[in-house]
Design a protein around this motif. Structure first.
Motif, PDB file in Angstrom:
ATOM      1  N   LEU A 393       0.826  -1.204   0.000  1.00 45.51           N
ATOM      2  CA  LEU A 393       0.000   0.000   0.000  1.00 45.51           C
ATOM      3  C   LEU A 393       0.861   1.255   0.000  1.00 45.51           C
ATOM      4  O   LEU A 393       0.578   2.239  -0.691  1.00 45.51           O
ATOM      5  CB  LEU A 393      -0.926  -0.009   1.211  1.00 45.51           C
ATOM      6  N   VAL A 395       3.878   1.543  -1.192  1.00 43.48           N
ATOM      7  CA  VAL A 395       4.434   1.687  -2.544  1.00 43.48           C
ATOM      8  C   VAL A 395       3.369   2.261  -3.478  1.00 43.48           C
ATOM      9  O   VAL A 395       3.630   3.154  -4.273  1.00 43.48           O
ATOM     10  CB  VAL A 395       4.951   0.326  -3.067  1.00 43.48           C
ATOM     11  N   PHE A 396       2.148   1.753  -3.318  1.00 43.69           N
ATOM     12  CA  PHE A 396       1.070   2.233  -4.187  1.00 43.69           C
ATOM     13  C   PHE A 396       0.832   3.722  -3.995  1.00 43.69           C
ATOM     14  O   PHE A 396       0.725   4.481  -4.962  1.00 43.69           O
ATOM     15  CB  PHE A 396      -0.217   1.458  -3.905  1.00 43.69           C
ATOM     16  N   VAL A 399       4.256   5.734  -5.163  1.00 42.37           N
ATOM     17  CA  VAL A 399       4.529   5.626  -6.604  1.00 42.37           C
ATOM     18  C   VAL A 399       3.329   6.119  -7.412  1.00 42.37           C
ATOM     19  O   VAL A 399       3.487   6.813  -8.418  1.00 42.37           O
ATOM     20  CB  VAL A 399       4.903   4.170  -6.980  1.00 42.37           C
ATOM     21  N   GLY A 400       2.135   5.797  -6.922  1.00 39.18           N
ATOM     22  CA  GLY A 400       0.936   6.314  -7.582  1.00 39.18           C
ATOM     23  C   GLY A 400       0.934   7.830  -7.578  1.00 39.18           C
ATOM     24  O   GLY A 400       0.539   8.460  -8.555  1.00 39.18           O
ATOM     25  N   THR A 403       3.667   9.113 -10.081  1.00 39.92           N
ATOM     26  CA  THR A 403       3.331   8.893 -11.495  1.00 39.92           C
ATOM     27  C   THR A 403       1.971   9.499 -11.863  1.00 39.92           C
ATOM     28  O   THR A 403       1.444   9.236 -12.924  1.00 39.92           O
ATOM     29  CB  THR A 403       3.315   7.395 -11.837  1.00 39.92           C
ATOM     30  N   LEU A 405      -0.963   8.901 -10.709  1.00 39.88           N
ATOM     31  CA  LEU A 405      -2.111   8.003 -10.700  1.00 39.88           C
ATOM     32  C   LEU A 405      -3.122   8.495  -9.681  1.00 39.88           C
ATOM     33  O   LEU A 405      -4.333   8.424  -9.902  1.00 39.88           O
ATOM     34  CB  LEU A 405      -1.628   6.583 -10.363  1.00 39.88           C
TER      35      LEU A 405
END
Lengths: 528, 489
Positions: A393, A395-396, A399-400, A403, A405
């Motif tokens: 989570l 990382v999500f 990184v999200g 990027t 997201l």
């Protein structure tokens, strides 16, 4: 309860595989470090051998300790952690070289890594069995709350970029939330394994959904309030999201109640949307996310999308294969060594490099879930799930965010980002996962981890005297109570108001296979 | 707990799938558009770190990169011995870490940086040899002697001067004053660069304008009479010796105002000058009535044939000179004298002059002579003369040439007389506001029988002469010096 499923095909320790992968990880990390020097200053850093030796020493120490104390632990966790940590070190060093003033932050991070590995080694050596942690369920929960509130203490807490999630003592800064997430995982695991039956079965039914009794639900409400509290008082959407996600995931695994998950996520969504409107910093993040590439947002200070967009430009500049280490311009992105290290790596290692990094995280997550599936105790299952899901989570979220997201929030990239608290916390998570995975894969007859110690009774006379009473065995099972509760919860979802009075079947099984079936302790709640 | 675990596992995999997608989205799918985004300053920085090719004038470097030991690796420098960077700044522009590129640094940026497709084989070559790829050298068509004459002649006066080779369109000189030094703007110290950039752009007399091809443009004044004369000859109704109406004062229809001459009294022949006479003594009244007789359309059409209304790239951008529309007779009369709303770049007037000099064939002005491999100095691309238009017939061109020679021999431009060389010229003294000193103009070419150079010079607000300025006295000597730099005495 017949034969343990693991007994048929005896699991292999895979220690040599770990060593091989570890050597590979150290080689890649050292090459990255050398390439940074070549790329930026056209020479291999003078201290590359010391650097390699240091990394290798850390890697080998943890490898040997795992071999010694957790022989059946998952063999990919240590190499992956070392690889990610090594890539992070190289990039931190690279960003440092790109600064006008060299801050020696690579060395600082290496010291933190050493500390993290030392803690991990300590956990593997001294935590013989993860189930010991269950004893400290409520203590962990309490400690987690204390840790979370530390930054709010005036004089101790520090506000960085609008988020009050730091404490500073002298020159040292620490993010207590990083440690709190481990403590919370322990707390949730211990609490949920004890109360999941009450949560599921007792309580009123409203609109077809059975709700738990208020007294059972109390701690859950506290958890929710804590998450929202972080959002409101510490102004950190990322940490808040992380804790809430951790809790929801563990609650779901413990109870299988989809309805509550939807309810919980709904609550969080309402909170997040409200925060967007109520708090300017959250609203700014959302605006900067939606309209990132407009000149208006790009030039807006404070807030705005400058950092996000510079990160995107860096990544697009890297393209598929990257500029090569030391050949890009990661320093154009603010916080290139911490919050945006993913973008920095993307610029210089390209999409190919980022895919490798994402795969590494995916591996950690997948191995953690696999361990949870193999485990024989509910506490361990929940803890392994919580810890590995936390990493995924986190990382999500980070990184999200980088990027584009999801809106950007201030979380650290596990193992990569500069920062001691995060690194230490993640090494502790790896140590716990190693311990749990060792437990999951270890053949029953090799259980000498201390929870279940089979000892000769020192006094035969008393033994025989006792034998005339309730017991007829000459062996004594020590410390089995804690163990038992977990196993019971795993094997049977029966009501269990007083877990400490029961013994699990697995312990007996273990006892039997070592020494023969000699116990007859207590009742086992209709196990057979 | 097995089933929910499986679900959690799926949730995790979905999260990672999303991250793989978003990473690909940034680094692969939209990478090109992000790289070319207007907000993206990495491209300029990337180019800064490259060995950029030099800009050459007559084989000497006017702009070049020198290796330095900082993060930008190369320092851009301007000027070399005999080449004053301030005299060339309007052409070279700057190449800056804070404000990007301007002038030829931008217009020829692809060659200088080595990005141009034309350099493809060079790039392949450097891949093979392992040599660091270099940008190409861009050699300007400028003749440093003519440029120096223009720069020195303008001196501390604001204005511009352009010289063309009438037969090829090569730009031999292009000066704009006040000049400026690109070196501080190219400084790697960002505060130095920033303040130099701001000084350049905020200065009151606007040095950043390249007055030769842009800026605010100037009313061309009496130099425009050459164009009106061309329209008259092209109409077939007039000859150089056709008699015009040139009284001391011309009443303008529909108004109470009049047009007078710059010298008191009527024009030659007691107010009935020929067309050639009118040009020679720059008679206002006869050209005003000629313009009204020809009509707006005829003059506008002639102006457009000479390039009015048209933007150009040389490869620097040249602003379009303008001739107004929907004129009433007084406005048309004023416009025929190069006043009212007629606006022209010195480049436009030089092109017109060169077109007449070249027998009616107007060549496209070009600033780049050659593109060279910066290492071997082998030409990659050479300038090819290109005809831009055919504004007047050969016969008209010859007649105009003779008439313009008359302006030098027996008229307002006698200042441009050269021993042994026939010179054709026209002066202009352009009013541009009540009380303001006039702009002094001079257009000319030489030798008139075999033109090697065509010149247009403008000095703003009369230069040092102020209200006493005439085109002949202020701009004329500059034009003469420029012509003499090419024409052997």
């Amino acid at each position: 309860m017949s034969a343990n499923p693991n007994q048929g095909a005896r699991p292999r320790p895979y220690r040599l595989a770990e060593l091989g992968l570890l050597i590979l990880a150290i080689a890649v990390s050292t090459s990255a470090y050398a390439l940074v020097g070549l790329g930026t200053e056209d020479t291999i850093p003078a201290n590359v051998y010391q650097y390699a030796a240091w990394l290798a020493a850390l890697g080998l120490i943890i490898h040997i300790v795992v071999w010694w104390k957790a022989k059946y632990a998952d063999p990919v966790l240590v190499p992956i952690a070392v690889l990610l940590n090594g890539l992070g070190l190289a990039m931190i060093y690279r960003v440092d070289l790109g600064r006008d003033e060299y801050q020696n932050s690579g060395v600082t991070q290496l010291i933190w890594m050493t500390l993290g590995v030392a803690l991990a080694v300590g956990i593997i050596i001294f935590l013989g069995d993860h189930r010991w942690l269950r004893r400290y369920t409520f203590l962990s929960g309490f400690a987690a709350l204390i840790f979370l509130m530390l930054p709010l203490i005036p004089g101790l807490g520090k506000t960085v970029n609008g988020a009050r999630i730091w404490i500073g003592v002298g020159p040292m800064s620490f993010q207590p939330g990083e440690i709190a997430k481990i403590l919370l995982a322990i707390f949730f695991a211990g609490y949920l394994v004890s109360y999941r039956d009450q949560l599921v079965l007792a309580g009123p039914k409203i609109l077809g959904i059975r709700f738990p009794r208020l007294r059972d639900f109390g701690p859950i409400i506290i958890a929710w309030v804590a998450s929202v509290g972080i959002l409101v008082f510490e102004r950190d959407l990322g940490t808040s999201l992380l804790f809430f996600g951790l809790f929801v995931a563990m609650l779901y695994v413990a109870t299988s109640k989809v309805s509550w998950i939807i309810l919980g996520l709904g609550f969080f969504a309402v909170g997040a949307v409200a925060a967007t409107f109520l708090f300017s910093h959250v609203g700014q993040r959302v605006d900067g996310w939606l309209n990132a590439l407009t000149a208006e947002e790009y030039n807006k200070t404070p807030g705005g999308s400058y950092q996000l967009v510079q990160g995107l430009f860096g990544m697009s500049n890297g393209g598929l294969t990257g500029t090569g280490l030391g050949e890009g311009r990661p320093n154009m992105v603010p916080y290139a060594e911490s919050d945006f290290i993913y973008a920095s790596l993307g610029e210089e290692l390209g999409m190919a490099g980022l895919f490798v990094i994402l795969l590494c995280y995916l591996f950690i997550f997948q191995r953690g879930i696999k361990t949870a599936q193999q485990l024989r105790d509910g506490f361990g299952t929940l803890l392994a799930t919580g810890l590995s899901f936390t990493i995924a989570l986190q990382v999500f979220v980070v990184v999200g965010g980088v990027t584009r997201l999801i809106p950007l929030t201030g979380l650290t990239t596990p193992f990569l980002a500069q920062g001691g608290s995060s690194l230490i916390a993640n090494w502790m998570i790896i140590a716990l996962l190693l311990r749990i995975s060792d437990n999951a894969r270890r053949p029953v007859e090799e259980f000498h981890t201390g929870v279940l110690k089979i000892t000769e009774d020192p006094d035969d006379a008393t033994a025989s005297a006792r034998a005339t009473g309730n017991r007829n065995d000459t062996k004594r099972v020590e410390g089995a109570r804690e163990h038992a509760a977990g196993n019971l919860a795993t094997d049977r979802a029966t009501s269990d108001d007083a877990p400490t009075t029961n013994l699990g079947a697995a312990d007996l099984e273990a006892n039997r296979s070592d020494e023969g079936p000699t116990t007859n302790l207590g009742t086992t709640g209709g196990e057979r | 707990m097995k089933k929910p675990l499986k679900h959690i596992s799926i949730v995790g995999f979905v999260m990672f799938a999303l991250l793989f997608s978003s990473t690909s989205w940034v680094q692969f799918v939209t990478a090109d558009s992000l790289n070319n985004n207007a907000l993206n300053n990495r491209k300029v920085l990337d180019q800064l770190a490259r060995d950029r090719g030099p800009i050459l004038v007559d084989g000497k470097k006017i702009a070049y990169s020198e290796p330095v030991d900082d993060k930008y690796k190369f320092q851009r420098k301007y000027g070399s011995e005999g080449l004053d960077p301030r005299a060339y700044a309007s052409m070279t522009g700057y190449y800056s870490i804070v404000s990007g590129a301007s002038g030829m640094e931008r217009a020829s940026g692809e060659y200088l940086s080595g990005d141009s497709d034309a350099l493809f084989y060079d790039k392949v070559g450097s891949l093979v040899t392992g040599e660091q790829p270099r940008g190409a050298a861009v050699e300007l068509s400028i003749d440093p002697k003519v440029q120096k004459a223009a720069w020195d002649g303008l001196g501390n006066q604001n204005g511009a001067a352009v010289a063309l080779d009438p037969k090829t369109g090569k730009i031999l000189a292009m000066a704009s004053t006040p000049g400026w030094d690109p070196n501080p703007i190219a400084s790697h110290d960002s505060s130095t660069a920033q303040s130099a950039f701001e000084t350049l752009n905020n200065a009151e007399d606007k040095p950043a304008y390249n007055r030769a091809i842009g800026g605010n443009l100037y009313p061309p004044g009496s130099t425009f009479k050459v164009l009106v004369a061309a329209a008259a000859l092209e109409s077939g109704d007039y000859k150089p010796d056709s008699t015009l109406n040139g009284p001391a004062e011309l009443d303008l229809p529909q108004t109470t105002s009049t047009i007078g001459n710059s010298h008191p009294g009527a024009c030659r022949n007691g107010g009935s000058p020929t067309l050639a006479d009118s040009l020679a003594e720059s008679c206002n009244t006869s050209f005003a009535s000629l313009g009204m007789d020809l009509g707006e359309d005829a003059i506008k059409e002639q102006a457009e044939k000479f390039g009015f209304g048209q933007e150009m790239e040389i490869p620097l951008n040249v602003s379009a000179s303008t001739f107004p529309e929907d004129l009433n007779p007084p406005q048309l009369a004023q416009s025929s004298l190069g006043q009212y709303e007629v606006r022209s770049t010195p480049m436009q007037m030089a092109m017109m002059t060169a077109g007449i000099a070249n027998g009616g064939k107007m060549m496209k002005p070009q600033l780049v002579d050659r593109v060279l491999n910066a290492n071997t100095l082998e030409p990659i691309k050479e300038m090819r003369p290109a005809q831009m238009s055919r504004p007047v017939s050969g016969k008209t061109a010859d007649q105009l040439t003779t008439m313009m020679e008359g302006v030098v021999e027996d008229g307002t431009a006698s200042v441009a007389k050269m021993d042994g060389t026939k010179v054709a010229a026209k002066t202009g003294t352009a009013q541009h506001g009540p009380g303001a000193a006039p702009h002094a103009w001079f257009i000319s070419f030489a030798p008139a029988d075999d033109p090697k150079i065509a010149v247009a010079v403008v000095v703003e607000n009369g230069g040092n002469a102020g209200n006493e300025a005439y085109g002949a006295t202020v701009a004329g000597p500059i034009a003469k010096d420029m012509m003499e730099a090419v024409v052997e005495k």
